[in-house]
Enzyme design. Structure first.
Site, PDB file in Angstrom:
ATOM      1  N   GLU A 174      -0.340 -52.585  37.990  1.00 32.24           N
ATOM      2  CA  GLU A 174       0.526 -51.449  38.373  1.00 32.24           C
ATOM      3  C   GLU A 174       1.402 -51.801  39.572  1.00 32.24           C
ATOM      4  O   GLU A 174       2.444 -51.190  39.769  1.00 32.24           O
ATOM      5  CB  GLU A 174      -0.317 -50.189  38.633  1.00 32.24           C
ATOM      6  CG  GLU A 174      -0.997 -50.088  40.007  1.00 32.24           C
ATOM      7  CD  GLU A 174      -2.247 -50.951  40.137  1.00 32.24           C
ATOM      8  OE1 GLU A 174      -2.573 -51.687  39.178  1.00 32.24           O
ATOM      9  OE2 GLU A 174      -2.886 -50.905  41.206  1.00 32.24           O
ATOM     10  N   CYS A 220      -9.095 -53.288  37.905  1.00 28.29           N
ATOM     11  CA  CYS A 220      -9.852 -53.617  39.122  1.00 28.29           C
ATOM     12  C   CYS A 220     -11.231 -52.951  39.137  1.00 28.29           C
ATOM     13  O   CYS A 220     -12.105 -53.366  38.400  1.00 28.29           O
ATOM     14  CB  CYS A 220      -9.040 -53.298  40.377  1.00 28.29           C
ATOM     15  SG  CYS A 220      -9.708 -54.161  41.817  1.00 28.29           S
ATOM     16  N   HIS A 268      -4.208 -56.132  39.690  1.00 27.11           N
ATOM     17  CA  HIS A 268      -3.530 -54.835  39.788  1.00 27.11           C
ATOM     18  C   HIS A 268      -2.140 -54.887  39.160  1.00 27.11           C
ATOM     19  O   HIS A 268      -1.136 -54.956  39.881  1.00 27.11           O
ATOM     20  CB  HIS A 268      -3.423 -54.399  41.254  1.00 27.11           C
ATOM     21  CG  HIS A 268      -4.682 -53.818  41.801  1.00 27.11           C
ATOM     22  ND1 HIS A 268      -4.999 -52.483  41.679  1.00 27.11           N
ATOM     23  CD2 HIS A 268      -5.720 -54.387  42.450  1.00 27.11           C
ATOM     24  CE1 HIS A 268      -6.171 -52.243  42.240  1.00 27.11           C
ATOM     25  NE2 HIS A 268      -6.629 -53.389  42.727  1.00 27.11           N
TER      26      HIS A 268
END
Ligand SMILES: [Mn+2]
Length: 247
Positions: free
Chosen positions: A222, A115, A220
């Site tokens: 994660e 990001c 994202h």
């Protein structure tokens, strides 16, 4: 057993200028830490206000780098004035992350940029950003999603042939989450774009000469690792490259 690779993880920080009632602080979302741990790496914090001597000492021990999400990069770094939507600028964070990126490039240290991270990577290599996607490109895709963070909201096309990102993600098209109002404009030197949203916004880059593992993604992963093997593979690839780098 070999010691697990140490992954330097950058952090968010309170913006320049400060706010009443909020002491200066640095933080990182649990999701980044968990994703690195689950992939077999040991996350090491790299706070924005780390001084040069401390970074020097740490650098010798780090096997890989994770640039995390967060506020906007100061457009002064690519020679522009701030658009009114630019927010949460931290000179200290910009300075640390640009320095870390330049060193990682120089030392061929594996790097995954997420990001804000892909934006830092691009700017550190001389590229520029759309400071606000909606007003700069007229895109109608909601890149700042209101859905929960772990929910994919738009598609990304990935160049499969001969790319590290394509090999890592393992599919020509994936669904991703989206929490950014900025995006890559002019590419930094040595980078190539290898993934795009349907509106043409760049969602993935890698190093063009392929000599080191350098991957940037605008979404994202994660937040997706619990249910998305492609997202898990991004962290596994970083940790595996960090392990190779150490030898
Ligand atoms: Mn997006």
């Amino acid at each position: 057993m070999a010691r697990p690779p140490l992954i330097g993880v950058t952090m968010s920080t309170t913006p320049d200028g400060g706010q009443t009632n909020t002491p200066p602080r640095a933080w990182v979302n649990h999701a980044y830490f968990r994703a690195v741990l689950d992939a077999g790496g040991i996350p090491i914090l790299l706070p924005p206000h780390l001084d040069g001597r401390a970074l020097e000492q740490l650098w010798a021990r780090l096997d890989g780098i994770l640039l995390t999400g967060g506020g906007d990069v100061d457009p002064a770094h690519f020679g522009e004035d701030q658009h009114p939507t630019v927010a949460d600028v931290s000179e200290a964070r910009d300075r640390l992350e640009i320095a870390v990126t330049e060193r990682a490039m120089h030392d061929r240290r594996p790097l995954l940029a997420i990001c804000r991270g892909i934006q830092v990577l691009n700017v550190a290599l001389g590229g520029s950003l759309h400071q606000d996607i909606a007003s700069d490109t007229g895109s109608t895709i909601a890149h700042s999603q209101t859905a929960p963070r772990d929910q994919p909201t738009h598609l990304v096309k990935v160049m499969g042939e001969g790319t590290r990102l394509g090999a890592t993600l393992g599919a020509p098209e994936i669904a991703v989450n989206s929490m950014h109002h900025q995006a890559l404009k002019r590419l930094g030197s040595g980078l190539r774009d290898v993934a795009w949203a349907p509106d043409g916004i760049i969602e993935g880059v890698e190093i063009a000469d392929g000599t080191a593992l350098v991957l940037g993604v605008q979404w994202h992963p994660e937040e997706l690792v619990a249910h998305d093997p492609a997202a898990r593979n991004l962290f596994r690839t970083l940790v595996a490259a960090a392990e190779m780098h150490r030898r």
